[in-house]
Design an enzyme around this catalytic site. Structure first.
Site, mmCIF file in Angstrom:
data_model
loop_
_atom_site.group_PDB
_atom_site.id
_atom_site.type_symbol
_atom_site.label_atom_id
_atom_site.label_comp_id
_atom_site.label_asym_id
_atom_site.label_seq_id
_atom_site.Cartn_x
_atom_site.Cartn_y
_atom_site.Cartn_z
ATOM 1 N N SER A 1 -4.973 -9.633 -3.223
ATOM 2 C CA SER A 1 -3.935 -9.891 -4.230
ATOM 3 C C SER A 1 -3.358 -11.288 -4.061
ATOM 4 O O SER A 1 -3.061 -11.975 -5.040
ATOM 5 C CB SER A 1 -2.808 -8.865 -4.098
ATOM 6 O OG SER A 1 -3.270 -7.579 -4.371
ATOM 7 N N HIS B 1 -9.082 -2.830 -4.485
ATOM 8 C CA HIS B 1 -8.194 -1.650 -4.426
ATOM 9 C C HIS B 1 -8.788 -0.484 -5.211
ATOM 10 O O HIS B 1 -8.795 0.657 -4.744
ATOM 11 C CB HIS B 1 -6.830 -1.981 -5.063
ATOM 12 C CG HIS B 1 -5.977 -2.940 -4.301
ATOM 13 N ND1 HIS B 1 -5.343 -4.005 -4.903
ATOM 14 C CD2 HIS B 1 -5.628 -2.987 -2.987
ATOM 15 C CE1 HIS B 1 -4.635 -4.664 -4.000
ATOM 16 N NE2 HIS B 1 -4.799 -4.073 -2.831
ATOM 17 N N ARG C 1 -11.221 -4.950 4.880
ATOM 18 C CA ARG C 1 -12.178 -5.989 4.483
ATOM 19 C C ARG C 1 -12.777 -6.690 5.687
ATOM 20 O O ARG C 1 -13.906 -7.153 5.650
ATOM 21 C CB ARG C 1 -11.481 -7.029 3.588
ATOM 22 C CG ARG C 1 -11.172 -6.548 2.197
ATOM 23 C CD ARG C 1 -10.148 -7.431 1.551
ATOM 24 N NE ARG C 1 -8.948 -7.474 2.389
ATOM 25 C CZ ARG C 1 -7.813 -8.044 2.054
ATOM 26 N NH1 ARG C 1 -7.703 -8.652 0.909
ATOM 27 N NH2 ARG C 1 -6.775 -8.031 2.873
ATOM 28 N N LYS D 1 6.729 -10.043 1.892
ATOM 29 C CA LYS D 1 5.946 -10.802 0.903
ATOM 30 C C LYS D 1 6.809 -11.172 -0.299
ATOM 31 O O LYS D 1 7.654 -10.383 -0.723
ATOM 32 C CB LYS D 1 4.763 -9.948 0.420
ATOM 33 C CG LYS D 1 3.684 -9.773 1.472
ATOM 34 C CD LYS D 1 2.486 -9.039 0.929
ATOM 35 C CE LYS D 1 1.385 -8.910 1.982
ATOM 36 N NZ LYS D 1 0.274 -8.066 1.545
HETATM 37 O O1 PNS Z 1 -0.721 -4.265 0.220
HETATM 38 P P1 PNS Z 1 0.019 -4.553 1.500
HETATM 39 O O2 PNS Z 1 1.137 -5.541 1.277
HETATM 40 O O3 PNS Z 1 -0.885 -4.949 2.630
HETATM 41 O O4 PNS Z 1 0.705 -3.140 1.908
HETATM 42 C C1 PNS Z 1 1.436 -3.047 3.077
HETATM 43 C C2 PNS Z 1 2.258 -1.748 3.095
HETATM 44 C C3 PNS Z 1 3.171 -1.676 1.880
HETATM 45 C C4 PNS Z 1 1.322 -0.565 3.094
HETATM 46 C C5 PNS Z 1 3.074 -1.819 4.395
HETATM 47 O O5 PNS Z 1 3.954 -2.912 4.322
HETATM 48 C C6 PNS Z 1 3.863 -0.548 4.668
HETATM 49 O O6 PNS Z 1 3.313 0.418 5.149
HETATM 50 N N1 PNS Z 1 5.170 -0.540 4.330
HETATM 51 C C7 PNS Z 1 6.009 0.619 4.536
HETATM 52 C C8 PNS Z 1 7.152 0.318 5.496
HETATM 53 C C9 PNS Z 1 7.181 1.303 6.661
HETATM 54 O O7 PNS Z 1 7.187 2.499 6.491
HETATM 55 N N2 PNS Z 1 7.187 0.713 7.891
HETATM 56 C C10 PNS Z 1 7.236 1.447 9.147
HETATM 57 C C11 PNS Z 1 5.932 2.015 9.673
HETATM 58 S S1 PNS Z 1 4.582 0.931 9.814
#
Ligand code: PNS
Length: 165
Positions: free
Chosen positions: A134, A18, A97, A42
């Protein structure tokens, strides 16, 4: 006009992968908002306030990140693009990745573009970090393993301090 980019994630906890992506984003964009987002899919290890705290410490302690240009915030109510609209950000930055990440991210890229016209830029971290996530850090730490090669010093110290004696 300055270009604001948002680097969203669960950051549970922030890893060296990150930080690598945050560093690269800071070289490209005028302002970078690192955003801790609650991911309902999660099971979180750390409360959001601790994830923000560890991100801020890790950024402050990274000599390659100009911390005045990078801010850390959290967002737990509403859409990610609502935050972008609120702060005037037109770009999301995500780390990639592998092909698995591409498959996971693609529908979100299209949804965020369709919802609010927010585009997503992918950056590749150093290959040395490509096996670091993570979720694996959480697993290794919970089984008593050493994660200091995969996380910033602040996170390694925090995980050590919470390890049962
Ligand atoms: O580190 P992660 O868990 O892969 O991050 C995922 C994250 C938080 C970026 C993803 O879950 C997200 O974009 N959440 C926001 C929810 C949202 O706006 N959803 C609708 C459009 S995709």
């Amino acid at each position: 006009m300055s270009t604001i980019a948002v680097v969203p994630g669960s950051f549970d906890p922030v890893t060296l992968g990150h930080l690598d992506v945050i560093r690269r984003a800071a070289l490209i964009f005028d302002e970078v908002h690192v955003l801790v987002v609650h991911n309902p899919g999660k099971n979180a290890m750390l409360p959001i306030s601790e994830r923000v705290n560890l991100l801020q410490k890790s950024i402050d302690e990274d000599p390659l990140i100009a911390s005045q240009q990078v801010t850390v915030a959290s967002w737990s109510v509403g859409l990610l693009v609502d935050y972008c609209t609120e702060v005037g950000a037109k770009v999301l930055v995500k780390g990639l990745r592998s092909q698995i990440d591409v498959a996971y991210e693609t529908p979100m890229v299209l949804m965020n573009r369709s919802l609010a016209g927010v585009e997503t830029v992918f950056l590749l971290p150093e290959p040395a970090h490509s096996h670091v996530s993570s979720s694996l850090v959480r697993q290794v730490a919970s089984l008593g393993g050493d994660v200091s090669d995969y996380v910033p010093t602040a996170v390694a110290k925090y995980l050590d301090s919470t390890r049962p004696a």
